[in-house]
Every structure is written in structure tokens, then in C-alpha cells.
Scaffold this motif. Structure first.
Motif, PDB file in Angstrom:
ATOM      1  N   MET A 169      -0.562  10.230   6.091  1.00 46.37           N
ATOM      2  CA  MET A 169      -0.253   9.066   4.474  1.00 46.37           C
ATOM      3  C   MET A 169      -0.837   7.363   5.345  1.00 46.37           C
ATOM      4  O   MET A 169      -1.404   7.029   3.900  1.00 46.37           O
ATOM      5  N   PHE A 170      -0.489   7.454   6.242  1.00 40.87           N
ATOM      6  CA  PHE A 170      -1.626   6.358   7.048  1.00 40.87           C
ATOM      7  C   PHE A 170      -2.093   5.881   6.596  1.00 40.87           C
ATOM      8  O   PHE A 170      -3.064   4.767   6.335  1.00 40.87           O
ATOM      9  N   LEU A 171      -3.107   6.863   7.446  1.00 43.88           N
ATOM     10  CA  LEU A 171      -4.284   7.147   7.594  1.00 43.88           C
ATOM     11  C   LEU A 171      -5.208   7.395   5.886  1.00 43.88           C
ATOM     12  O   LEU A 171      -6.410   6.289   5.765  1.00 43.88           O
ATOM     13  N   THR A 172      -4.189   7.608   5.319  1.00 50.63           N
ATOM     14  CA  THR A 172      -4.982   7.999   3.710  1.00 50.63           C
ATOM     15  C   THR A 172      -4.837   6.835   3.005  1.00 50.63           C
ATOM     16  O   THR A 172      -5.783   6.119   2.412  1.00 50.63           O
ATOM     17  N   GLY A 173      -3.894   6.023   3.333  1.00 56.18           N
ATOM     18  CA  GLY A 173      -3.222   4.393   2.570  1.00 56.18           C
ATOM     19  C   GLY A 173      -4.421   3.762   3.115  1.00 56.18           C
ATOM     20  O   GLY A 173      -5.483   2.669   2.113  1.00 56.18           O
ATOM     21  N   LEU A 174      -5.196   3.618   4.458  1.00 58.18           N
ATOM     22  CA  LEU A 174      -6.229   2.528   4.849  1.00 58.18           C
ATOM     23  C   LEU A 174      -7.215   2.846   4.342  1.00 58.18           C
ATOM     24  O   LEU A 174      -7.732   1.799   4.072  1.00 58.18           O
ATOM     25  N   LEU A 175      -7.506   4.282   4.479  1.00 59.79           N
ATOM     26  CA  LEU A 175      -9.466   4.915   3.899  1.00 59.79           C
ATOM     27  C   LEU A 175      -8.812   3.802   2.167  1.00 59.79           C
ATOM     28  O   LEU A 175     -10.008   3.273   1.983  1.00 59.79           O
ATOM     29  N   LEU A 176      -8.204   4.286   1.380  1.00 61.00           N
ATOM     30  CA  LEU A 176      -7.832   3.500   0.250  1.00 61.00           C
ATOM     31  C   LEU A 176      -8.105   2.060  -0.167  1.00 61.00           C
ATOM     32  O   LEU A 176      -8.574   1.360  -0.884  1.00 61.00           O
ATOM     33  N   ALA A 182       0.799  -2.400  17.424  1.00 61.01           N
ATOM     34  CA  ALA A 182      -0.374  -3.360  16.957  1.00 61.01           C
ATOM     35  C   ALA A 182      -1.656  -3.326  15.573  1.00 61.01           C
ATOM     36  O   ALA A 182      -1.634  -4.776  15.697  1.00 61.01           O
ATOM     37  N   ILE A 183      -1.654  -2.738  15.529  1.00 61.45           N
ATOM     38  CA  ILE A 183      -2.192  -2.856  14.569  1.00 61.45           C
ATOM     39  C   ILE A 183      -1.351  -2.932  13.537  1.00 61.45           C
ATOM     40  O   ILE A 183      -2.122  -3.747  12.308  1.00 61.45           O
ATOM     41  N   ILE A 184      -0.212  -2.393  13.025  1.00 61.17           N
ATOM     42  CA  ILE A 184       0.250  -3.112  11.952  1.00 61.17           C
ATOM     43  C   ILE A 184       0.225  -4.433  12.233  1.00 61.17           C
ATOM     44  O   ILE A 184       0.318  -5.033  11.024  1.00 61.17           O
ATOM     45  N   LEU A 185       0.770  -4.832  13.494  1.00 60.34           N
ATOM     46  CA  LEU A 185       0.999  -6.380  13.627  1.00 60.34           C
ATOM     47  C   LEU A 185      -0.321  -7.119  13.109  1.00 60.34           C
ATOM     48  O   LEU A 185      -0.085  -8.356  12.451  1.00 60.34           O
ATOM     49  N   VAL A 186      -1.408  -6.643  13.538  1.00 53.31           N
ATOM     50  CA  VAL A 186      -1.973  -7.020  13.447  1.00 53.31           C
ATOM     51  C   VAL A 186      -2.746  -7.408  11.365  1.00 53.31           C
ATOM     52  O   VAL A 186      -3.042  -8.696  11.137  1.00 53.31           O
ATOM     53  N   HIS A 187      -2.352  -6.373  10.800  1.00 50.78           N
ATOM     54  CA  HIS A 187      -3.099  -6.259   9.727  1.00 50.78           C
ATOM     55  C   HIS A 187      -1.848  -6.886   8.702  1.00 50.78           C
ATOM     56  O   HIS A 187      -2.008  -7.537   7.664  1.00 50.78           O
ATOM     57  N   TRP A 188      -0.880  -6.490   9.455  1.00 48.12           N
ATOM     58  CA  TRP A 188       0.477  -7.470   8.518  1.00 48.12           C
ATOM     59  C   TRP A 188       0.643  -9.396   8.369  1.00 48.12           C
ATOM     60  O   TRP A 188       0.338 -10.035   7.168  1.00 48.12           O
ATOM     61  N   LEU A 189      -0.179  -9.821   9.283  1.00 48.65           N
ATOM     62  CA  LEU A 189      -0.902 -11.273  10.121  1.00 48.65           C
ATOM     63  C   LEU A 189      -1.992 -11.345   9.321  1.00 48.65           C
ATOM     64  O   LEU A 189      -2.042 -12.406   8.213  1.00 48.65           O
ATOM     65  N   LEU A 190      -2.656 -10.871   8.893  1.00 50.35           N
ATOM     66  CA  LEU A 190      -3.940 -10.571   8.475  1.00 50.35           C
ATOM     67  C   LEU A 190      -3.816 -11.400   6.943  1.00 50.35           C
ATOM     68  O   LEU A 190      -4.409 -11.706   5.891  1.00 50.35           O
ATOM     69  N   GLY A 223      -0.685  -3.220  -2.070  1.00 50.30           N
ATOM     70  CA  GLY A 223      -1.360  -2.480  -1.819  1.00 50.30           C
ATOM     71  C   GLY A 223      -1.528  -2.500  -0.311  1.00 50.30           C
ATOM     72  O   GLY A 223      -0.839  -1.494   0.822  1.00 50.30           O
ATOM     73  N   ASN A 224      -1.550  -3.595   0.246  1.00 45.33           N
ATOM     74  CA  ASN A 224      -1.240  -3.380   1.969  1.00 45.33           C
ATOM     75  C   ASN A 224       0.009  -3.332   2.528  1.00 45.33           C
ATOM     76  O   ASN A 224      -0.019  -1.908   3.562  1.00 45.33           O
ATOM     77  N   PHE A 225       1.114  -4.475   1.448  1.00 49.31           N
ATOM     78  CA  PHE A 225       1.701  -4.199   2.684  1.00 49.31           C
ATOM     79  C   PHE A 225       3.020  -2.644   2.495  1.00 49.31           C
ATOM     80  O   PHE A 225       3.489  -2.198   3.482  1.00 49.31           O
ATOM     81  N   SER A 226       2.634  -2.233   1.292  1.00 49.07           N
ATOM     82  CA  SER A 226       3.414  -0.844   1.361  1.00 49.07           C
ATOM     83  C   SER A 226       2.257   0.549   1.949  1.00 49.07           C
ATOM     84  O   SER A 226       3.145   0.753   2.805  1.00 49.07           O
ATOM     85  N   VAL A 227       0.941   0.106   2.772  1.00 43.12           N
ATOM     86  CA  VAL A 227       0.297   0.801   3.502  1.00 43.12           C
ATOM     87  C   VAL A 227       1.310   0.534   5.203  1.00 43.12           C
ATOM     88  O   VAL A 227       1.741   1.609   5.219  1.00 43.12           O
ATOM     89  N   LEU A 228       1.265  -0.953   5.317  1.00 42.37           N
ATOM     90  CA  LEU A 228       1.899  -0.815   6.298  1.00 42.37           C
ATOM     91  C   LEU A 228       3.697  -0.554   6.733  1.00 42.37           C
ATOM     92  O   LEU A 228       3.847  -0.402   7.548  1.00 42.37           O
ATOM     93  N   ALA A 229       4.150  -0.253   5.379  1.00 47.57           N
ATOM     94  CA  ALA A 229       5.537   0.431   5.255  1.00 47.57           C
ATOM     95  C   ALA A 229       5.421   1.973   5.828  1.00 47.57           C
ATOM     96  O   ALA A 229       6.190   1.966   7.021  1.00 47.57           O
ATOM     97  N   VAL A 230       4.429   2.703   5.116  1.00 47.17           N
ATOM     98  CA  VAL A 230       3.913   3.960   5.887  1.00 47.17           C
ATOM     99  C   VAL A 230       3.584   3.485   7.247  1.00 47.17           C
ATOM    100  O   VAL A 230       4.546   4.376   7.649  1.00 47.17           O
TER     101      VAL A 230
END
Length: 110
Positions: free
Chosen positions: A49-56, A1-9, A26-33
Motif C-alpha cells: 500500500m505504501f508503494l502504491t500510494g507513492l506511485l499515485l 529516512a524516506i518518511i522524514l524527508v518526504h514529510w519535511l518537503l 494525499g501526501n500525508f495519508s501516504v506517509l501515514a501508511v
């Protein structure tokens, strides 16, 4: 659900080409991770890596939105919607970081 919501937004935030390509990359690469973290359920590296990417991306989204926010004279309805979705995505990221951190703890992270 996190991936889907952030992808759509993110898709809606990039809809008007107001934000630069670095926002989308930046956002799509973090979603790929994040997809990698979903597929590799036992991998602690993927969720880290996903958590670090979200924070960045929280930091980079603040920079992108603050630099590229248009003046009031140039705001159309589409631009207002697009930037609103980017801001909404930014506001949801701390909640997503918390949920991903809980998944990190469930996988054995310290």
C-alpha cells in the motif's frame, strides 16, 4: 529516512497555501501508511500500500503542481520556495519508490 524527508518537503510545500488541501491530504495519508509499513515489519500489505500510494502521489503531484503553479507576476520568494520544495519532493519520489520496492522484495514480495 524516506518518511522524514518526504514529510519535511510536504510541510514546506504546503507552507504558503498555494497548493490545495488535496495535495496535503494525499501526501500525508501516504506517509501515514508508510509509518504503518515501518511498524508492521512483517506485513506485505502495508509495504504494498505504501508503494502504491507513492506511485499515485507522483501522478497527483504532477497534476497539482501543473494546475496550481502561479504565473511569473505572482511569484514571491516564499511561493518560489514552497513550490520548489513540492517539486523537489516530486523528483525524489521515484528514488523513494525504488527503495520501497527493494524493501518489498526483502519482505518476500514477487
Amino acid at each position: 529516512a524516506i518518511i522524514l524527508v518526504h514529510w519535511l518537503l510536504t510541510v514546506w510545500g504546503c507552507m504558503n497555501y498555494m497548493l490545495p488541501l488535496s495535495y496535503a491530504w494525499g501526501n500525508f495519508s501516504v506517509l501515514a501508511v508508510g509509518i504503518w509499513a515501518i511498524v508492521q515489519r512483517d506485513s506485505l500489505d502495508a509495504i504494498t500500500m505504501f508503494l502504491t500510494g507513492l506511485l499515485l502521489t507522483v501522478l497527483t503531484d504532477i497534476i497539482h503542481i501543473s494546475i496550481f503553479y502561479p504565473s511569473h507576476d505572482f511569484l514571491s520568494d516564499v511561493k518560489r520556495f514552497s513550490i520548489g520544495m513540492a517539486i523537489f519532493s516530486l523528483l525524489l519520489k521515484p528514488v523513494s519508490c525504488y527503495l520501497v520496492y527493494r524493501m518489498y522484495r526483502e519482505r518476500g514480495g514477487e
